[in-house]
Design an enzyme around this catalytic site. Sequence first.
Site, PDB file in Angstrom:
ATOM      1  N   GLU A 193     -18.194  -3.920  11.019  1.00 51.70           N
ATOM      2  CA  GLU A 193     -19.466  -3.843  10.281  1.00 51.70           C
ATOM      3  C   GLU A 193     -19.679  -5.133   9.495  1.00 51.70           C
ATOM      4  O   GLU A 193     -18.720  -5.742   8.997  1.00 51.70           O
ATOM      5  CB  GLU A 193     -19.440  -2.641   9.332  1.00 51.70           C
ATOM      6  CG  GLU A 193     -20.716  -2.384   8.564  1.00 51.70           C
ATOM      7  CD  GLU A 193     -20.673  -1.046   7.827  1.00 51.70           C
ATOM      8  OE1 GLU A 193     -20.113  -0.074   8.388  1.00 51.70           O
ATOM      9  OE2 GLU A 193     -21.174  -0.984   6.688  1.00 51.70           O
ATOM     10  N   ASP A 200     -22.443  -6.295   6.450  1.00 53.57           N
ATOM     11  CA  ASP A 200     -23.436  -5.685   5.566  1.00 53.57           C
ATOM     12  C   ASP A 200     -24.211  -6.675   4.713  1.00 53.57           C
ATOM     13  O   ASP A 200     -23.626  -7.607   4.150  1.00 53.57           O
ATOM     14  CB  ASP A 200     -22.754  -4.738   4.557  1.00 53.57           C
ATOM     15  CG  ASP A 200     -22.075  -3.554   5.187  1.00 53.57           C
ATOM     16  OD1 ASP A 200     -22.485  -3.148   6.273  1.00 53.57           O
ATOM     17  OD2 ASP A 200     -21.116  -3.053   4.570  1.00 53.57           O
ATOM     18  N   GLU A 222     -26.218  -5.475   1.350  1.00 55.79           N
ATOM     19  CA  GLU A 222     -26.525  -4.322   0.499  1.00 55.79           C
ATOM     20  C   GLU A 222     -27.135  -4.835  -0.808  1.00 55.79           C
ATOM     21  O   GLU A 222     -26.494  -5.584  -1.544  1.00 55.79           O
ATOM     22  CB  GLU A 222     -25.269  -3.503   0.207  1.00 55.79           C
ATOM     23  CG  GLU A 222     -24.705  -2.817   1.439  1.00 55.79           C
ATOM     24  CD  GLU A 222     -23.400  -2.084   1.152  1.00 55.79           C
ATOM     25  OE1 GLU A 222     -23.269  -0.933   1.577  1.00 55.79           O
ATOM     26  OE2 GLU A 222     -22.518  -2.682   0.501  1.00 55.79           O
TER      27      GLU A 222
END
Length: 288
Positions: free
Chosen positions: A103, A105, A107
Amino acid sequence: MASSVQQPWPLLLIIVLLPAVAANPVFDENYAPTWGADGYHLVNQGTEVRFTMDRNSGAGFGSKLSYGSGFFRMRIKIPGGYTAGVVTAYYLSSDPDSGNHDEVDFEFLGNVDGKPITLQTNVFVNGHGDREQRLGLWFDPAADFHDYKILWNPYQLVVFVDETPIRVMGNMTGRVPEYEFPAKRMRLRASLWDGSGWATDGGRTKIDWNRAPFTAAFRGFGVDACANTSATPCGSPDLWWNARRYRRLSAEQRAAYENVKNTYMNYDYCTDKDRFANGNVPAECSYD
């Protein structure tokens, strides 16, 4: 509220290094809703998708295909005002998106009135995360749309805000013991959700539902990437994002990246030895 009015390193020499994706691609071409698709929490306007979060639901979407390398871009405008506990996310994640997954990210962690949004990036490899980096941006990400991009090829992973590199991970697997680098096919995903348990002040400041609804908007749904339907190997040099010029940062990009680290980054897992057993930070921390 932006964390600083200071501008990052001059970008004129950086802009030419990343080709533009197709103008105004339509959402349905590459993406589909994953939750909140009730006509209110997720509204598909073709070239723009709007998420609305209230007590009942947030929303999310994901790419129809998974990818093994590429250049991924989204234009995002996040919720403004009092947004403590609100998380706006844009990320790559393998299937299933838990367990031993990979993953990458973006955010955006909401905050109370008068305090800046924090942008957190993270990388998981085979389910191993704890690679958070956080920074305050040089602009207000709730005031207008900005580009958030990921260049991922067999040589490096680079995370961009507009044209500025904010995170870099070279691929040293096979050369450095215990070095990890994302290699699983991943889907693009986006979501707006309640992160009250951790997002603001370590979870001490929660969402104020009296300030709801919270709204985020997304544009730019083109994808330049090696899909799971591609006959071309995802590491092929025939794919533009794998070409020699994209295998390491240019001198100008390196200077811009160093400026971000020195000026805007306020947390880096590589310097937080106390969270790792015996103070042993992940291997990539020695190879920035």
